[in-house]
Motif scaffolding. Structure first.
Motif, mmCIF file in Angstrom:
data_model
loop_
_atom_site.group_PDB
_atom_site.id
_atom_site.type_symbol
_atom_site.label_atom_id
_atom_site.label_comp_id
_atom_site.label_asym_id
_atom_site.label_seq_id
_atom_site.Cartn_x
_atom_site.Cartn_y
_atom_site.Cartn_z
ATOM 1 N N GLY A 73 21.427 -20.976 -6.792
ATOM 2 C CA GLY A 73 22.659 -21.230 -6.508
ATOM 3 C C GLY A 73 23.329 -22.468 -6.821
ATOM 4 O O GLY A 73 24.540 -22.390 -6.785
ATOM 5 N N ARG A 74 22.485 -23.524 -7.115
ATOM 6 C CA ARG A 74 23.218 -24.513 -7.553
ATOM 7 C C ARG A 74 23.642 -24.591 -9.174
ATOM 8 O O ARG A 74 23.205 -23.453 -9.837
ATOM 9 N N ARG A 75 24.648 -25.294 -9.440
ATOM 10 C CA ARG A 75 25.155 -25.397 -10.817
ATOM 11 C C ARG A 75 24.998 -26.682 -11.409
ATOM 12 O O ARG A 75 24.978 -27.791 -10.819
ATOM 13 N N GLN A 76 25.039 -26.528 -12.477
ATOM 14 C CA GLN A 76 25.230 -27.785 -13.588
ATOM 15 C C GLN A 76 26.364 -27.468 -14.560
ATOM 16 O O GLN A 76 26.300 -26.765 -15.513
ATOM 17 N N ILE A 77 27.543 -28.485 -14.421
ATOM 18 C CA ILE A 77 28.363 -28.559 -15.286
ATOM 19 C C ILE A 77 28.210 -29.187 -16.599
ATOM 20 O O ILE A 77 27.561 -30.218 -16.942
ATOM 21 N N LEU A 78 28.294 -28.278 -17.848
ATOM 22 C CA LEU A 78 27.975 -28.679 -19.086
ATOM 23 C C LEU A 78 28.925 -29.418 -19.815
ATOM 24 O O LEU A 78 28.804 -30.306 -20.663
ATOM 25 N N GLY A 79 30.139 -29.133 -19.487
ATOM 26 C CA GLY A 79 31.509 -29.829 -20.186
ATOM 27 C C GLY A 79 32.683 -29.349 -19.503
ATOM 28 O O GLY A 79 32.753 -28.222 -18.923
ATOM 29 N N PHE A 80 33.774 -30.197 -20.137
ATOM 30 C CA PHE A 80 35.100 -29.363 -20.044
ATOM 31 C C PHE A 80 35.604 -29.464 -21.320
ATOM 32 O O PHE A 80 35.720 -30.532 -22.015
ATOM 33 N N TYR A 81 36.109 -28.357 -21.802
ATOM 34 C CA TYR A 81 36.508 -28.063 -23.241
ATOM 35 C C TYR A 81 38.101 -27.848 -23.224
ATOM 36 O O TYR A 81 38.751 -27.390 -22.442
ATOM 37 N N SER A 82 38.454 -28.002 -24.300
ATOM 38 C CA SER A 82 40.108 -27.758 -24.653
ATOM 39 C C SER A 82 40.361 -27.377 -25.975
ATOM 40 O O SER A 82 39.237 -26.694 -26.592
ATOM 41 N N ASN A 83 41.506 -27.435 -26.607
ATOM 42 C CA ASN A 83 41.969 -26.926 -27.849
ATOM 43 C C ASN A 83 40.939 -26.980 -28.904
ATOM 44 O O ASN A 83 40.371 -27.899 -29.054
ATOM 45 N N GLN A 158 31.125 -44.225 -17.346
ATOM 46 C CA GLN A 158 31.077 -43.344 -18.269
ATOM 47 C C GLN A 158 31.707 -42.159 -18.462
ATOM 48 O O GLN A 158 32.606 -41.918 -19.542
ATOM 49 N N PHE A 159 32.027 -41.475 -17.372
ATOM 50 C CA PHE A 159 33.134 -40.518 -17.334
ATOM 51 C C PHE A 159 34.390 -40.801 -17.556
ATOM 52 O O PHE A 159 35.099 -40.113 -18.170
ATOM 53 N N ILE A 160 34.544 -41.915 -17.008
ATOM 54 C CA ILE A 160 35.885 -42.343 -17.141
ATOM 55 C C ILE A 160 36.420 -42.692 -18.487
ATOM 56 O O ILE A 160 37.526 -42.376 -19.171
ATOM 57 N N ALA A 161 35.248 -43.593 -19.292
ATOM 58 C CA ALA A 161 35.586 -43.690 -20.563
ATOM 59 C C ALA A 161 35.646 -42.453 -21.464
ATOM 60 O O ALA A 161 36.374 -42.366 -22.393
ATOM 61 N N GLU A 162 34.953 -41.448 -21.242
ATOM 62 C CA GLU A 162 35.001 -40.164 -22.007
ATOM 63 C C GLU A 162 36.223 -39.490 -21.685
ATOM 64 O O GLU A 162 36.935 -39.091 -22.630
ATOM 65 N N GLN A 168 44.480 -35.232 -23.812
ATOM 66 C CA GLN A 168 45.146 -34.223 -22.810
ATOM 67 C C GLN A 168 44.770 -34.907 -21.337
ATOM 68 O O GLN A 168 45.700 -34.495 -20.457
ATOM 69 N N TYR A 169 44.168 -35.948 -20.936
ATOM 70 C CA TYR A 169 43.810 -36.458 -19.919
ATOM 71 C C TYR A 169 44.567 -37.829 -19.682
ATOM 72 O O TYR A 169 45.227 -38.080 -18.680
ATOM 73 N N PHE A 170 44.604 -38.850 -21.023
ATOM 74 C CA PHE A 170 44.948 -40.232 -20.673
ATOM 75 C C PHE A 170 46.223 -40.589 -21.464
ATOM 76 O O PHE A 170 46.321 -40.119 -22.459
ATOM 77 N N ASP A 171 47.111 -40.978 -20.687
ATOM 78 C CA ASP A 171 48.601 -41.673 -21.143
ATOM 79 C C ASP A 171 48.152 -42.959 -21.315
ATOM 80 O O ASP A 171 48.389 -43.824 -20.503
ATOM 81 N N HIS A 172 48.281 -43.402 -22.713
ATOM 82 C CA HIS A 172 48.052 -44.925 -23.075
ATOM 83 C C HIS A 172 49.195 -45.458 -22.615
ATOM 84 O O HIS A 172 49.046 -46.847 -22.544
ATOM 85 N N ALA A 173 50.357 -45.325 -22.535
ATOM 86 C CA ALA A 173 51.839 -45.889 -22.050
ATOM 87 C C ALA A 173 51.824 -46.270 -20.818
ATOM 88 O O ALA A 173 51.942 -47.393 -20.340
ATOM 89 N N THR A 174 51.148 -45.299 -19.923
ATOM 90 C CA THR A 174 51.339 -45.659 -18.446
ATOM 91 C C THR A 174 49.839 -45.983 -17.907
ATOM 92 O O THR A 174 49.880 -46.372 -16.698
ATOM 93 N N HIS A 175 48.927 -45.752 -18.598
ATOM 94 C CA HIS A 175 47.476 -46.085 -17.825
ATOM 95 C C HIS A 175 47.115 -45.226 -17.034
ATOM 96 O O HIS A 175 46.292 -45.416 -16.235
ATOM 97 N N ILE A 176 47.599 -43.882 -16.729
ATOM 98 C CA ILE A 176 47.270 -43.063 -16.184
ATOM 99 C C ILE A 176 46.558 -41.954 -16.341
ATOM 100 O O ILE A 176 46.848 -41.336 -17.545
ATOM 101 N N LEU A 177 45.312 -41.775 -16.003
ATOM 102 C CA LEU A 177 44.550 -40.699 -16.052
ATOM 103 C C LEU A 177 44.687 -39.401 -15.259
ATOM 104 O O LEU A 177 44.733 -39.564 -13.895
ATOM 105 N N LYS A 178 45.234 -38.251 -15.827
ATOM 106 C CA LYS A 178 45.302 -37.204 -14.859
ATOM 107 C C LYS A 178 43.933 -36.086 -15.363
ATOM 108 O O LYS A 178 43.799 -35.650 -16.168
ATOM 109 N N GLY A 216 43.926 -36.295 -8.237
ATOM 110 C CA GLY A 216 43.583 -36.037 -9.692
ATOM 111 C C GLY A 216 44.279 -37.006 -10.656
ATOM 112 O O GLY A 216 44.016 -37.050 -11.862
ATOM 113 N N GLU A 217 44.800 -38.124 -9.906
ATOM 114 C CA GLU A 217 45.477 -39.298 -10.687
ATOM 115 C C GLU A 217 44.809 -40.671 -10.542
ATOM 116 O O GLU A 217 44.709 -41.049 -9.364
#
Length: 231
Positions: A73-83, A158-162, A168-178, A216-217
């Motif tokens: 029943g446990r899970r391992q998340i392999l990744g978060f994928y996009s476009n 490491q996760f924050i760096a990724e 899709q996640y990070f706005d360099h102008a505002t420094h906000i990670l969503k 989430g921010e």
């Protein structure tokens, strides 16, 4: 964390290379013409681990979570994928993982048996998918190193760096990670408990690296950004 800076920078480079493999407008039009467009709302399971592999998908927009479910029943998340990422084209008779939509997604559906013929007729698209897949392998290698060798704080950084390398996640102008994923998703992905992740975030906040905003921010301070990009 100093000894891990090179790993972080290599991870940033891998993501940048993946961005370079994004499909052109002409490539996207060819895919759209050949595939069937599906709209998938957040929370929908797209692929079920163990089901017969009939259809595969190309992500046109949105973010999905890819996970492997263990027998207990446990899970391992392999990744978060996009476009531009491929889903379900594993070469196996059954899907080796499950996929869930984290955001509103638009997917292009293809029959697995027909997709190879499409790629043969579109070598430029085939090459871009290959480059994208190679970059994903590099990211998985960095992630494995982090899971085996890094402490909890370093895994969190490491996760924050990724995430900061993803447009899709990070706005360099505002420094906000969503982040579209929740804390439990992040904890499962980097291989720590939910409680350990909360403590690591609190440590980073006390040290002045981040500020937690709404759910989430995260505001990423200059000190952490300079640290990530210093090598």
């Amino acid at each position: 964390m100093i000894q891990n800076q090179i790993i972080f920078q290599k991870q940033i480079s891998s993501i940048s290379e993946r961005d370079a493999a994004r499909l052109s407008q002409m490539d996207t039009q060819a895919l759209t013409t050949a595939g069937n467009i599906h709209h998938v709302p957040p929370g929908t399971r797209i692929l079920f681990q163990g089901d017969v592999c009939k259809n595969g998908y190309v992500i046109q927009s949105g973010i999905v979570r890819v996970s492997y479910e263990l027998a207990d029943g446990r899970r391992q998340i392999l990744g978060f994928y996009s476009n531009g990422n491929l889903l379900g084209f594993s070469g196996k008779k059954t899907y080796p993982y499950s996929v869930d939509a984290l955001t509103d997604c638009h997917l292009l559906q293809f029959e697995v048996r027909n997709f190879q013929s499409f790629l043969i007729n579109h070598p430029n698209i085939q090459n871009k998918f290959l480059l994208n897949s190679l970059c994903e392998i590099q990211l998985l290698q960095r992630h494995l190193i982090g899971a085996v060798k890094f402490d909890i704080i370093s895994r969190t950084v490491q996760f924050i760096a990724e995430s900061c390398a993803c447009v899709q996640y990070f706005d360099h102008a505002t420094h906000i990670l969503k982040l579209p994923m929740n804390r439990r998703d992040i904890a499962d992905y980097i291989g720590i408990s939910y409680e350990s992740l909360s403590r690591a975030m609190a440590v980073l906040e006390r040290k002045g690296f981040i500020r937690r905003l709404e759910a989430g921010e995260i505001y990423v301070e200059n000190s952490l950004l300079q640290y990530i990009y210093s090598y």
